[in-house]
Write a protein that holds these residues in place. Structure first.
Motif, PDB file in Angstrom:
ATOM      1  N   THR A   1       0.598  -1.303   0.060  1.00 20.99           N
ATOM      2  CA  THR A   1       0.071  -0.517   0.136  1.00 20.99           C
ATOM      3  C   THR A   1       0.890   0.588   0.254  1.00 20.99           C
ATOM      4  O   THR A   1       0.268   2.012  -0.474  1.00 20.99           O
ATOM      5  CB  THR A   1      -0.973  -0.002   1.328  1.00 20.99           C
ATOM      6  OG1 THR A   1      -0.322  -0.063   2.154  1.00 20.99           O
ATOM      7  CG2 THR A   1      -2.409  -1.586   0.758  1.00 20.99           C
ATOM      8  N   PHE A   2       2.288   1.054   0.186  1.00 16.33           N
ATOM      9  CA  PHE A   2       3.446   2.059  -0.082  1.00 16.33           C
ATOM     10  C   PHE A   2       3.988   1.971  -0.959  1.00 16.33           C
ATOM     11  O   PHE A   2       4.818   0.889  -1.249  1.00 16.33           O
ATOM     12  CB  PHE A   2       3.476   2.345   1.636  1.00 16.33           C
ATOM     13  CG  PHE A   2       2.649   2.712   2.530  1.00 16.33           C
ATOM     14  CD1 PHE A   2       2.429   4.116   2.462  1.00 16.33           C
ATOM     15  CD2 PHE A   2       2.369   2.408   3.704  1.00 16.33           C
ATOM     16  CE1 PHE A   2       1.228   4.483   3.116  1.00 16.33           C
ATOM     17  CE2 PHE A   2       1.191   2.763   4.457  1.00 16.33           C
ATOM     18  CZ  PHE A   2       1.055   3.820   3.785  1.00 16.33           C
ATOM     19  N   ASP A   3       4.496   2.682  -1.529  1.00 18.96           N
ATOM     20  CA  ASP A   3       6.197   2.446  -2.613  1.00 18.96           C
ATOM     21  C   ASP A   3       6.877   3.070  -1.820  1.00 18.96           C
ATOM     22  O   ASP A   3       7.353   3.673  -0.975  1.00 18.96           O
ATOM     23  CB  ASP A   3       5.743   3.090  -3.670  1.00 18.96           C
ATOM     24  CG  ASP A   3       4.429   2.292  -4.512  1.00 18.96           C
ATOM     25  OD1 ASP A   3       4.950   1.453  -4.884  1.00 18.96           O
ATOM     26  OD2 ASP A   3       4.007   3.441  -5.491  1.00 18.96           O
ATOM     27  N   LYS A   4       8.660   2.557  -2.355  1.00 18.08           N
ATOM     28  CA  LYS A   4       9.946   3.263  -1.727  1.00 18.08           C
ATOM     29  C   LYS A   4       9.354   4.412  -1.825  1.00 18.08           C
ATOM     30  O   LYS A   4       9.332   5.394  -3.266  1.00 18.08           O
ATOM     31  CB  LYS A   4      10.833   2.362  -2.952  1.00 18.08           C
ATOM     32  CG  LYS A   4      11.858   2.949  -2.306  1.00 18.08           C
ATOM     33  CD  LYS A   4      13.116   2.064  -2.836  1.00 18.08           C
ATOM     34  CE  LYS A   4      14.570   2.611  -2.306  1.00 18.08           C
ATOM     35  NZ  LYS A   4      15.654   1.527  -2.821  1.00 18.08           N
ATOM     36  N   GLY A   5      10.490   5.593  -0.962  1.00 17.42           N
ATOM     37  CA  GLY A   5       9.825   6.844  -0.838  1.00 17.42           C
ATOM     38  C   GLY A   5       8.576   7.024  -0.174  1.00 17.42           C
ATOM     39  O   GLY A   5       8.832   8.422  -0.591  1.00 17.42           O
ATOM     40  N   ASP A   6       7.659   6.382  -0.199  1.00 14.18           N
ATOM     41  CA  ASP A   6       6.370   7.676   0.346  1.00 14.18           C
ATOM     42  C   ASP A   6       6.764   7.660   1.618  1.00 14.18           C
ATOM     43  O   ASP A   6       7.801   6.635   1.989  1.00 14.18           O
ATOM     44  CB  ASP A   6       5.171   6.755  -0.139  1.00 14.18           C
ATOM     45  CG  ASP A   6       4.862   6.423  -1.292  1.00 14.18           C
ATOM     46  OD1 ASP A   6       5.252   7.017  -1.865  1.00 14.18           O
ATOM     47  OD2 ASP A   6       4.126   5.424  -1.945  1.00 14.18           O
ATOM     48  N   THR A   7       5.775   8.527   2.005  1.00 14.05           N
ATOM     49  CA  THR A   7       6.101   8.107   3.635  1.00 14.05           C
ATOM     50  C   THR A   7       4.999   7.853   4.237  1.00 14.05           C
ATOM     51  O   THR A   7       3.690   7.551   4.068  1.00 14.05           O
ATOM     52  CB  THR A   7       5.392  10.108   4.336  1.00 14.05           C
ATOM     53  OG1 THR A   7       6.122  10.559   3.206  1.00 14.05           O
ATOM     54  CG2 THR A   7       5.122  10.135   5.437  1.00 14.05           C
ATOM     55  N   VAL A   8       5.487   6.369   4.995  1.00 14.59           N
ATOM     56  CA  VAL A   8       4.584   5.548   5.188  1.00 14.59           C
ATOM     57  C   VAL A   8       4.619   5.556   6.619  1.00 14.59           C
ATOM     58  O   VAL A   8       4.418   6.144   7.363  1.00 14.59           O
ATOM     59  CB  VAL A   8       5.281   3.827   5.513  1.00 14.59           C
ATOM     60  CG1 VAL A   8       5.193   2.984   6.310  1.00 14.59           C
ATOM     61  CG2 VAL A   8       6.904   3.981   4.311  1.00 14.59           C
ATOM     62  N   THR A   9       2.507   5.870   6.961  1.00 10.89           N
ATOM     63  CA  THR A   9       1.956   5.681   7.918  1.00 10.89           C
ATOM     64  C   THR A   9       1.433   4.989   8.696  1.00 10.89           C
ATOM     65  O   THR A   9       1.365   3.299   8.269  1.00 10.89           O
ATOM     66  CB  THR A   9       1.056   7.210   8.255  1.00 10.89           C
ATOM     67  OG1 THR A   9      -0.373   6.306   6.788  1.00 10.89           O
ATOM     68  CG2 THR A   9       1.100   8.561   7.239  1.00 10.89           C
ATOM     69  N   ARG A  10       1.421   5.509  10.184  1.00 13.52           N
ATOM     70  CA  ARG A  10       0.474   3.718  11.099  1.00 13.52           C
ATOM     71  C   ARG A  10      -0.276   3.297  10.261  1.00 13.52           C
ATOM     72  O   ARG A  10      -1.585   4.455   9.970  1.00 13.52           O
ATOM     73  CB  ARG A  10       0.462   3.910  12.162  1.00 13.52           C
ATOM     74  CG  ARG A  10       0.166   2.872  13.478  1.00 13.52           C
ATOM     75  CD  ARG A  10       0.561   2.972  14.500  1.00 13.52           C
ATOM     76  NE  ARG A  10       0.156   2.111  15.235  1.00 13.52           N
ATOM     77  CZ  ARG A  10       0.327   0.388  15.847  1.00 13.52           C
ATOM     78  NH1 ARG A  10       2.005   0.479  16.071  1.00 13.52           N
ATOM     79  NH2 ARG A  10      -0.262   0.346  16.943  1.00 13.52           N
ATOM     80  N   VAL A  11      -0.569   2.069  10.387  1.00 16.62           N
ATOM     81  CA  VAL A  11      -2.053   2.208   9.430  1.00 16.62           C
ATOM     82  C   VAL A  11      -2.720   0.208   9.745  1.00 16.62           C
ATOM     83  O   VAL A  11      -2.507  -0.078  10.961  1.00 16.62           O
ATOM     84  CB  VAL A  11      -1.841   1.678   7.962  1.00 16.62           C
ATOM     85  CG1 VAL A  11      -2.924   0.967   6.932  1.00 16.62           C
ATOM     86  CG2 VAL A  11      -0.851   2.912   6.348  1.00 16.62           C
ATOM     87  N   GLY A  12      -4.076   0.538  10.334  1.00 19.93           N
ATOM     88  CA  GLY A  12      -4.294  -0.324  11.282  1.00 19.93           C
ATOM     89  C   GLY A  12      -5.472  -0.970  10.235  1.00 19.93           C
ATOM     90  O   GLY A  12      -5.558  -0.857   8.952  1.00 19.93           O
ATOM     91  N   GLY A  13      -5.956  -2.475  10.441  1.00 19.95           N
ATOM     92  CA  GLY A  13      -6.178  -3.763   9.644  1.00 19.95           C
ATOM     93  C   GLY A  13      -7.821  -2.873   8.829  1.00 19.95           C
ATOM     94  O   GLY A  13      -8.358  -3.308   8.257  1.00 19.95           O
TER      95      GLY A  13
END
Length: 77
Positions: free
Chosen positions: A12-24
């Motif tokens: 759901t995220f690509d390299k370089g994206d800002t990864v946010t905490r994601v719940g189920g």
């Protein structure tokens, strides 16, 4: 003999994206790399005959499942 195939949705995220905490229950779509992963699954299982397919209602799981079974049914991916 019946087989049960369990797969996980793509990224759901690509390299370089800002990864946010994601719940189920956060309904994120597949990223570009996640769509490529779903296509790779579809190609891997191209000769597999599916009797049934089940997934959660989340967008990323539906996109992955559609890619896999779309090859077999002609359904839009």
């Amino acid at each position: 003999m019946a087989r049960l195939i369990i797969v996980r949705h793509g990224n759901t995220f690509d390299k370089g994206d800002t990864v946010t905490r994601v719940g189920g229950r956060t309904d994120l779509p597949l990223s570009a790399s996640g769509l490529a992963q779903a296509d790779a699954l579809a190609n891997h299982f191209a000769d597999t005959r599916f009797v049934a397919a089940f997934c959660s209602p989340l967008m990323r799981t539906r996109q992955t499942a559609r890619a896999m079974i779309g090859m077999h049914t002609g359904a839009p991916a």
